[in-house]
Design a protein around this motif. Structure first.
Motif, mmCIF file in Angstrom:
data_model
loop_
_atom_site.group_PDB
_atom_site.id
_atom_site.type_symbol
_atom_site.label_atom_id
_atom_site.label_comp_id
_atom_site.label_asym_id
_atom_site.label_seq_id
_atom_site.Cartn_x
_atom_site.Cartn_y
_atom_site.Cartn_z
ATOM 1 N N THR A 60 0.970 -1.155 -0.149
ATOM 2 C CA THR A 60 -0.054 -0.037 -0.014
ATOM 3 C C THR A 60 0.984 1.119 -0.199
ATOM 4 O O THR A 60 0.544 2.065 -0.762
ATOM 5 C CB THR A 60 -0.995 -0.156 1.205
ATOM 6 N N THR A 61 2.060 1.254 0.967
ATOM 7 C CA THR A 61 2.745 2.518 0.961
ATOM 8 C C THR A 61 3.657 2.586 -0.284
ATOM 9 O O THR A 61 3.689 3.973 -0.755
ATOM 10 C CB THR A 61 3.705 2.295 2.117
ATOM 11 N N VAL A 62 4.222 1.603 -0.647
ATOM 12 C CA VAL A 62 4.819 1.790 -2.078
ATOM 13 C C VAL A 62 4.117 2.293 -3.256
ATOM 14 O O VAL A 62 4.452 3.327 -3.888
ATOM 15 C CB VAL A 62 5.782 0.303 -2.542
ATOM 16 N N LYS A 63 2.938 1.527 -3.300
ATOM 17 C CA LYS A 63 1.922 2.192 -4.613
ATOM 18 C C LYS A 63 1.611 3.557 -4.428
ATOM 19 O O LYS A 63 1.626 4.182 -5.177
ATOM 20 C CB LYS A 63 0.566 1.236 -4.664
ATOM 21 N N ALA A 64 1.431 4.081 -3.264
ATOM 22 C CA ALA A 64 0.917 5.421 -2.767
ATOM 23 C C ALA A 64 2.020 6.579 -3.077
ATOM 24 O O ALA A 64 1.664 7.753 -3.150
ATOM 25 C CB ALA A 64 0.147 5.414 -1.507
ATOM 26 N N HIS A 65 3.287 6.013 -2.808
ATOM 27 C CA HIS A 65 4.272 6.887 -2.649
ATOM 28 C C HIS A 65 5.313 6.879 -4.025
ATOM 29 O O HIS A 65 6.650 7.234 -4.030
ATOM 30 C CB HIS A 65 5.291 6.928 -1.430
ATOM 31 N N LEU A 66 5.154 6.113 -4.831
ATOM 32 C CA LEU A 66 5.858 5.836 -6.260
ATOM 33 C C LEU A 66 5.931 7.075 -7.020
ATOM 34 O O LEU A 66 4.804 7.636 -7.226
ATOM 35 C CB LEU A 66 5.407 5.017 -7.259
ATOM 36 N N ALA A 67 6.987 7.467 -7.418
ATOM 37 C CA ALA A 67 7.239 8.821 -8.160
ATOM 38 C C ALA A 67 7.884 8.310 -9.228
ATOM 39 O O ALA A 67 7.928 7.269 -9.832
ATOM 40 C CB ALA A 67 8.240 9.804 -7.486
ATOM 41 N N PRO A 68 8.381 9.303 -10.253
ATOM 42 C CA PRO A 68 8.983 8.688 -11.384
ATOM 43 C C PRO A 68 10.155 7.746 -11.201
ATOM 44 O O PRO A 68 10.530 7.202 -12.001
ATOM 45 C CB PRO A 68 9.244 9.980 -12.210
ATOM 46 N N LEU A 69 10.967 8.315 -10.077
ATOM 47 C CA LEU A 69 11.853 7.396 -9.600
ATOM 48 C C LEU A 69 11.443 6.606 -8.259
ATOM 49 O O LEU A 69 10.826 7.325 -7.604
ATOM 50 C CB LEU A 69 13.292 8.051 -9.540
ATOM 51 N N PRO A 70 11.780 5.626 -8.021
ATOM 52 C CA PRO A 70 12.420 4.467 -8.720
ATOM 53 C C PRO A 70 11.731 3.718 -9.767
ATOM 54 O O PRO A 70 10.342 3.947 -9.747
ATOM 55 C CB PRO A 70 12.965 3.610 -7.721
ATOM 56 N N GLN A 71 12.383 3.440 -10.909
ATOM 57 C CA GLN A 71 11.585 2.993 -12.105
ATOM 58 C C GLN A 71 11.212 1.427 -11.751
ATOM 59 O O GLN A 71 10.384 0.844 -12.328
ATOM 60 C CB GLN A 71 12.357 2.897 -13.364
ATOM 61 N N LEU A 72 11.931 0.781 -10.762
ATOM 62 C CA LEU A 72 11.777 -0.603 -10.605
ATOM 63 C C LEU A 72 11.946 -0.615 -8.863
ATOM 64 O O LEU A 72 12.939 -0.334 -8.387
ATOM 65 C CB LEU A 72 12.767 -1.391 -11.245
ATOM 66 N N VAL A 73 10.797 -1.385 -8.385
ATOM 67 C CA VAL A 73 10.879 -1.776 -6.937
ATOM 68 C C VAL A 73 10.633 -3.189 -6.983
ATOM 69 O O VAL A 73 9.841 -3.814 -7.602
ATOM 70 C CB VAL A 73 9.597 -0.984 -6.340
ATOM 71 N N ILE A 74 11.358 -3.864 -6.248
ATOM 72 C CA ILE A 74 11.385 -5.139 -6.020
ATOM 73 C C ILE A 74 11.150 -5.629 -4.607
ATOM 74 O O ILE A 74 11.903 -4.840 -3.494
ATOM 75 C CB ILE A 74 12.886 -5.828 -6.627
#
Length: 165
Positions: free
Chosen positions: A134-148
């Motif tokens: 939930t947190t990663v989806k809500a706080h993605l910006a143009p970077l990083p381009q890949l989250v693992i």
């Protein structure tokens, strides 16, 4: 738009711009992911971490990756599970938000997270996966381009995959 992947594996072997360390507040190494990262990165990591003066729960500090394939390590101090009533979810979310903010600030294009706080800190894996995704989806910006999300075992990886579906 960033892509999000889930893998089962050893985070210390990933050739990404940054890996996140599930660190303790001293930042000087410990067990689990933290110990593995410190062992593989080598003694220069401990030296740099000593200069950082530790970190509070929910904070993230950055070092070089040293002997790791990753260029940087983002040391996130997750909460110890106390039953859910001690602000654990917010503190865990803070680890993900602050790691992503550092990634943006330093133009990090790829970052790998372990399942922060789910080892010796006892955070229930399913609840931790909810907070992480939930947190990663809500706080993605143009970077990083890949989250693992790099999970130690298939059971944990399945929890993350289910939340991304």
């Amino acid at each position: 738009m960033a892509s999000i992947e889930v893998i089962k594996g050893d985070i210390t072997g990933l050739a990404v711009d940054a890996i996140v360390n599930a660190a303790n507040s001293s930042l000087l190494g410990g067990g689990g992911v933290d110990g593995a990262i410190h062992r593989k990165a080598g003694p220069d990591l401990v030296h740099e971490c000593r200069l950082l003066g530790g970190a509070k729960t929910g904070e993230v500090k950055m070092t070089k990756g040293y002997r790791l394939p990753a260029r940087f390590i983002l040391h996130a101090v997750g909460p110890v599970w106390q039953g859910g009533g001690a602000n654990e979810a917010e503190l865990l979310a803070s680890c993900y938000r602050k790691a992503l903010a550092l990634a943006v600030r330093h133009e990090i294009k790829s970052v790998a997270f372990p399942a922060i706080s789910t080892g010796i800190y006892g955070y229930p894996k399913g609840e931790a996966a909810d907070v992480a995704v939930t947190t990663v989806k809500a706080h993605l910006a143009p970077l990083p381009q890949l989250v693992i999300f790099c999970c130690f075992d298939e059971e944990t990886a399945a929890l993350y995959r289910a939340r991304l579906a």
